[in-house]
Motif scaffolding. Structure first.
Motif, PDB file in Angstrom:
ATOM      1  N   SER A 149       0.725  -1.113  -0.061  1.00 55.37           N
ATOM      2  CA  SER A 149      -0.007   0.105   0.064  1.00 55.37           C
ATOM      3  C   SER A 149       0.774   1.243  -0.101  1.00 55.37           C
ATOM      4  O   SER A 149       0.535   2.179  -0.652  1.00 55.37           O
ATOM      5  N   PHE A 150       2.065   1.390   0.770  1.00 58.06           N
ATOM      6  CA  PHE A 150       2.763   2.241   0.865  1.00 58.06           C
ATOM      7  C   PHE A 150       3.425   2.789  -0.298  1.00 58.06           C
ATOM      8  O   PHE A 150       3.583   3.700  -0.872  1.00 58.06           O
ATOM      9  N   VAL A 152       2.551   1.700  -3.448  1.00 54.25           N
ATOM     10  CA  VAL A 152       1.463   2.211  -4.215  1.00 54.25           C
ATOM     11  C   VAL A 152       1.144   3.618  -4.351  1.00 54.25           C
ATOM     12  O   VAL A 152       1.142   4.304  -5.281  1.00 54.25           O
ATOM     13  N   GLU A 153       0.779   3.988  -2.954  1.00 50.24           N
ATOM     14  CA  GLU A 153       0.442   5.455  -2.655  1.00 50.24           C
ATOM     15  C   GLU A 153       1.572   6.537  -3.104  1.00 50.24           C
ATOM     16  O   GLU A 153       1.570   7.562  -3.829  1.00 50.24           O
ATOM     17  N   THR A 154       3.002   6.127  -2.799  1.00 49.93           N
ATOM     18  CA  THR A 154       3.926   7.015  -2.971  1.00 49.93           C
ATOM     19  C   THR A 154       4.407   6.877  -4.450  1.00 49.93           C
ATOM     20  O   THR A 154       4.646   8.236  -4.980  1.00 49.93           O
ATOM     21  N   ALA A 156       2.388   6.791  -7.000  1.00 49.35           N
ATOM     22  CA  ALA A 156       1.201   7.481  -7.437  1.00 49.35           C
ATOM     23  C   ALA A 156       1.562   9.081  -7.307  1.00 49.35           C
ATOM     24  O   ALA A 156       1.386   9.953  -8.306  1.00 49.35           O
ATOM     25  N   ARG A 157       1.607   9.363  -5.956  1.00 43.74           N
ATOM     26  CA  ARG A 157       2.104  10.716  -5.629  1.00 43.74           C
ATOM     27  C   ARG A 157       3.264  11.528  -6.233  1.00 43.74           C
ATOM     28  O   ARG A 157       3.261  12.519  -6.469  1.00 43.74           O
ATOM     29  N   GLU A 158       4.177  10.547  -6.697  1.00 42.16           N
ATOM     30  CA  GLU A 158       5.426  11.026  -7.085  1.00 42.16           C
ATOM     31  C   GLU A 158       5.383  11.203  -8.657  1.00 42.16           C
ATOM     32  O   GLU A 158       6.334  11.386  -9.229  1.00 42.16           O
ATOM     33  N   THR A 167      -0.340  -1.977 -13.265  1.00 40.63           N
ATOM     34  CA  THR A 167      -0.965  -1.025 -12.314  1.00 40.63           C
ATOM     35  C   THR A 167       0.186  -0.930 -11.494  1.00 40.63           C
ATOM     36  O   THR A 167       1.267  -1.403 -11.203  1.00 40.63           O
ATOM     37  N   GLU A 169      -0.142  -1.502  -8.307  1.00 36.49           N
ATOM     38  CA  GLU A 169      -0.230  -2.737  -7.320  1.00 36.49           C
ATOM     39  C   GLU A 169       0.584  -3.755  -7.723  1.00 36.49           C
ATOM     40  O   GLU A 169       1.298  -4.544  -7.055  1.00 36.49           O
TER      41      GLU A 169
END
Length: 214
Positions: A149-150, A152-154, A156-158, A167, A169
């Motif tokens: 999860s960490f 994936v979120e990072t 996407a954010r970067e 994906t 994921e």
């Protein structure tokens, strides 16, 4: 501030705060000492081979002192694993602040190459923990979910991009499985370069440019 029913509190003794902090500080220092000794014993002898008596003997305390701080050998094991994760998380977070989570993950791989005993413990425990009765089973299940999860979120954010048809994921799973697989190969053959192969995987999936300095 006391309520009217409580009345005025008596002034605290000049050293009351210091006395309260003393045992707390000593307790934290002892806990840290136990964690360090446990990491070394478990890394050398494995979870099942390393006993509380071995750990206690390494730092000159009784097994009961260890149980006082951690409750059981199972809880001590989880504390050892979580302690390492805290170090890794802090390292990655420092790179995240500059928007380079991939550099942070690479740093963890490089650091792992300096800790063969600890990596042997992790790899052995991860394999054993597929058994739902193993004391670290829940830890590893939660750990993989949290790390995926960490990542994936990072990513996407970067603003990272994924190859067509993939994906974030998929990328997170690839990163984690690559680290684990390379770790096993390295433990079997210490001359094997984890970071070299890891960089090749990153480049193949557009997460790193090998033509630029790492």
């Amino acid at each position: 501030m006391p309520s009217p029913e409580q009345g005025a509190a008596e002034p605290a003794a000049p050293n009351a705060g210091r006395a309260a902090r003393g045992p707390y500080r000593a307790g934290r220092a002892r806990r840290r000492e136990i964690l360090q000794a446990s990491t070394e014993v478990f890394a050398q002898d494995g979870y099942r081979g390393g006993s509380l008596r071995d750990i206690a003997g390494a730092i000159g305390v009784s097994p009961g002192a260890i149980l006082h701080h951690f409750g059981s050998k199972e809880q001590l094991l989880v504390a050892v694993l979580e302690d390492r994760d805290l170090y890794s998380r802090d390292t990655v977070m420092s790179f995240m602040e500059s928007g380079h989570v991939i550099d942070g993950i690479r740093h963890i791989v490089i650091d792992n190459e300096r800790s063969p005993g600890l990596m042997r413990l992790y790899t052995t425990l991860a394999a054993e923990a597929v058994n739902t009765e193993h004391p670290a089973h829940r830890y590893f299940v939660d750990r993989y979910a949290m790390l995926a999860s960490f990542i994936v979120e990072t990513l996407a954010r970067e603003g990272h991009q994924t190859p067509p048809g993939q994906t974030f994921e998929d990328t997170a799973s690839l990163i984690l499985s690559t680290i684990d697989g390379l770790q096993l190969q390295w433990l079997l053959s210490p001359t094997f370069s984890m970071i070299g192969r890891f960089d090749a995987m990153l480049a193949a999936h557009g997460l790193m440019d090998l033509s630029s300095p790492a």
